[in-house]
Design an enzyme around this catalytic site. Structure first.
Site, PDB file in Angstrom:
ATOM      1  N   GLU A 132      30.215 -36.875 -10.112  1.00 54.06           N
ATOM      2  CA  GLU A 132      28.736 -36.931  -9.694  1.00 54.06           C
ATOM      3  C   GLU A 132      28.177 -37.626 -10.805  1.00 54.06           C
ATOM      4  O   GLU A 132      26.800 -37.727 -11.068  1.00 54.06           O
ATOM      5  CB  GLU A 132      28.076 -35.613  -9.360  1.00 54.06           C
ATOM      6  CG  GLU A 132      28.464 -35.114  -8.084  1.00 54.06           C
ATOM      7  CD  GLU A 132      27.567 -33.781  -7.811  1.00 54.06           C
ATOM      8  OE1 GLU A 132      27.663 -33.525  -6.517  1.00 54.06           O
ATOM      9  OE2 GLU A 132      27.025 -33.006  -8.703  1.00 54.06           O
ATOM     10  N   ALA A 243      30.445 -24.137  -3.631  1.00 55.31           N
ATOM     11  CA  ALA A 243      31.075 -23.870  -5.015  1.00 55.31           C
ATOM     12  C   ALA A 243      32.302 -23.250  -4.998  1.00 55.31           C
ATOM     13  O   ALA A 243      32.770 -22.870  -6.188  1.00 55.31           O
ATOM     14  CB  ALA A 243      29.953 -23.381  -6.041  1.00 55.31           C
ATOM     15  N   ALA A 244      33.080 -22.915  -3.983  1.00 59.93           N
ATOM     16  CA  ALA A 244      34.368 -22.557  -4.122  1.00 59.93           C
ATOM     17  C   ALA A 244      35.338 -23.394  -4.850  1.00 59.93           C
ATOM     18  O   ALA A 244      35.902 -22.732  -5.709  1.00 59.93           O
ATOM     19  CB  ALA A 244      34.843 -22.345  -2.714  1.00 59.93           C
ATOM     20  N   GLY A 245      35.244 -24.619  -4.766  1.00 62.48           N
ATOM     21  CA  GLY A 245      36.010 -25.499  -5.303  1.00 62.48           C
ATOM     22  C   GLY A 245      35.891 -25.640  -6.913  1.00 62.48           C
ATOM     23  O   GLY A 245      36.602 -25.812  -7.836  1.00 62.48           O
ATOM     24  N   ASP A 246      34.365 -25.515  -7.138  1.00 66.65           N
ATOM     25  CA  ASP A 246      34.174 -25.582  -8.624  1.00 66.65           C
ATOM     26  C   ASP A 246      34.339 -24.362  -9.283  1.00 66.65           C
ATOM     27  O   ASP A 246      34.741 -24.229 -10.500  1.00 66.65           O
ATOM     28  CB  ASP A 246      32.333 -25.695  -8.447  1.00 66.65           C
ATOM     29  CG  ASP A 246      32.038 -27.063  -8.035  1.00 66.65           C
ATOM     30  OD1 ASP A 246      32.572 -28.023  -8.134  1.00 66.65           O
ATOM     31  OD2 ASP A 246      30.828 -27.081  -7.529  1.00 66.65           O
TER      32      ASP A 246
HETATM   33  P1  ADP Z   1      36.241 -27.181  -1.955  1.00 69.02           P
HETATM   34  O1  ADP Z   1      35.047 -25.844  -2.003  1.00 69.02           O
HETATM   35  O2  ADP Z   1      36.211 -27.979  -2.830  1.00 69.02           O
HETATM   36  O3  ADP Z   1      35.987 -27.756  -0.513  1.00 69.02           O
HETATM   37  P2  ADP Z   1      38.273 -25.446  -0.962  1.00 69.02           P
HETATM   38  O4  ADP Z   1      37.366 -25.276   0.470  1.00 69.02           O
HETATM   39  O5  ADP Z   1      39.577 -25.637  -0.611  1.00 69.02           O
HETATM   40  O6  ADP Z   1      37.652 -26.485  -1.978  1.00 69.02           O
HETATM   41  O7  ADP Z   1      38.070 -23.951  -1.704  1.00 69.02           O
HETATM   42  C1  ADP Z   1      38.702 -23.995  -2.983  1.00 69.02           C
HETATM   43  C2  ADP Z   1      39.523 -22.786  -3.004  1.00 69.02           C
HETATM   44  O8  ADP Z   1      38.597 -21.533  -2.700  1.00 69.02           O
HETATM   45  C3  ADP Z   1      40.570 -22.657  -2.112  1.00 69.02           C
HETATM   46  O9  ADP Z   1      41.889 -23.205  -2.922  1.00 69.02           O
HETATM   47  C4  ADP Z   1      40.716 -21.093  -2.260  1.00 69.02           C
HETATM   48  O10 ADP Z   1      41.438 -20.501  -3.538  1.00 69.02           O
HETATM   49  C5  ADP Z   1      39.304 -20.517  -2.104  1.00 69.02           C
HETATM   50  N1  ADP Z   1      38.843 -20.329  -0.989  1.00 69.02           N
HETATM   51  C6  ADP Z   1      38.269 -21.360  -0.200  1.00 69.02           C
HETATM   52  N2  ADP Z   1      38.031 -20.582   1.081  1.00 69.02           N
HETATM   53  C7  ADP Z   1      38.338 -19.367   1.241  1.00 69.02           C
HETATM   54  C8  ADP Z   1      38.443 -18.351   2.054  1.00 69.02           C
HETATM   55  N3  ADP Z   1      37.848 -18.525   3.359  1.00 69.02           N
HETATM   56  N4  ADP Z   1      39.136 -17.152   1.691  1.00 69.02           N
HETATM   57  C9  ADP Z   1      39.876 -17.072   0.455  1.00 69.02           C
HETATM   58  N5  ADP Z   1      39.640 -17.987  -0.362  1.00 69.02           N
HETATM   59  C10 ADP Z   1      39.008 -19.040   0.009  1.00 69.02           C
END
Ligand code: ADP
Length: 301
Positions: A132, A243-246
């Site tokens: 970014e 923000a899961a990936g972050d």
């Molecule tokens: P981004 O947020 O960058 O799109 P992801 O969706 O792959 O990346 O999510 C990043 C990480 O978050 C995953 O590798 C996993 O560890 C965790 N995660 C995402 N979604 C879930 C879910 N529904 N349940 C449990 N863990 C999750």
């Protein structure tokens, strides 16, 4: 700064719709990852943010918010030429979102700024990057970090193709499914654990030393030139994956900086990001270290 409005339906061109809830949350990939590193790092680690803000209402708020998470924000400077970066996000009833990002002051970072970052990078164990900020700035900073022996982790987001020269400066590349497909100039598809070794291998052949594929509710897949690891996701009730990936990247950096083995670092990152998807918002959803430790303990017992 993220401006989030919940709407019944997205407006079409020229239409005005009434939204329901409105939230203003600190966001941005770099700041989210710094927040995660600050919240998750124990007392032995210091997270430091490098970036730009404008001279406006949001600048102090964002810096204070990161500071409250133990992040050193002395490397976040204000620029008069541009406003603080913002994102306008609409979320509909199905949880679908539509986002417009105006990077503002982040675009003011240029390769000319890189030399001034030397003191911040010297002595650091790990540096987290995302896209970014301008690519030329990221590339020059990756190069400097590498030359100082700092481990470089790049989140190749927003998704795009990257040159082999650029990727050659990256120790650990952490694409999600969309980013992985775009790096390979392939159509975006769901990547299963069975396809992961081939995809990670193809991305590594573009130049990155190590690839960790983030595979949403499947967890993640790790590959370098000597070993591979699969780390399944934790089972949780996901309500918002912002923000899961972050969170994953911040947690990964913390675990590696603390000297954890790869498999334990992947488990820690999966646990932190699993907790983040059970909560709404960007930085609002990032868990504290004590919460991740307790969660891992409860899963082990
Ligand atoms: P981004 O947020 O960058 O799109 P992801 O969706 O792959 O990346 O999510 C990043 C990480 O978050 C995953 O590798 C996993 O560890 C965790 N995660 C995402 N979604 C879930 C879910 N529904 N349940 C449990 N863990 C999750």
């Amino acid at each position: 700064m993220d401006f989030v409005v919940h709407v019944g339906k997205f407006p079409t061109a020229g239409e005005t719709v009434l939204g329901s809830a409105f939230e203003m949350d600190p966001g941005g990939k770099g700041a989210n990852q710094a927040c995660a590193a600050g919240r998750l790092g124990g007392p032995s680690l210091q997270a430091k943010m490098i970036g730009r803000v404008g001279y406006d209402l949001f600048a102090d708020h964002l810096k204070a918010s990161l500071g409250a998470d133990s992040v050193d924000v002395s490397g976040v400077h204000a620029t008069r030429s541009e406003p603080t970066g913002v994102a306008f996000i609409w979320v509909d009833r199905a949880g679908q979102n539509s986002i417009v990002v105006a990077p503002g002051a982040n675009n003011a970072l240029s390769p000319r700024d890189v030399e001034s970052l030397r003191p911040a990078l010297m002595g650091a164990s790990t540096a987290l990057f995302q896209l970014e900020t301008p690519l030329a700035f990221v590339e020059a900073t990756l190069q400097l970090a590498r030359s100082l022996g700092v481990r470089t982790i790049l989140d190749p987001a927003p998704a795009q193709t990257l040159s082999p020269k650029f990727l050659g400066h990256v120790d650990i590349l952490t694409p999600n499914e969309t980013e992985a497909c775009l790096l390979l100039s392939r159509p975006v598809v769901r990547i299963g654990m069975t396809e992961a070794p081939e995809i990670a291998g193809a991305i590594r052949s573009l130049g990155a030393h190590t690839v960790i594929l983030k595979l949403g509710d499947q967890g993640c897949y790790y590959q370098d030139d000597r070993e591979e690891w699969t780390a399944p996701a934790f089972k949780v009730d996901a309500i918002d994956t912002t923000a899961a990936g972050d969170t994953f990247n911040g947690a990964l950096a913390v675990a590696l900086a603390e000297g954890e083995s790869i498999d334990r670092a992947l488990r820690f990152a999966n646990a932190a990001s699993a907790l983040s998807v059970t909560r709404r918002g960007a930085q609002l959803s990032v868990p504290k270290r004590s919460e991740v430790d307790a969660f891992l303990k409860s899963c082990a017992s």
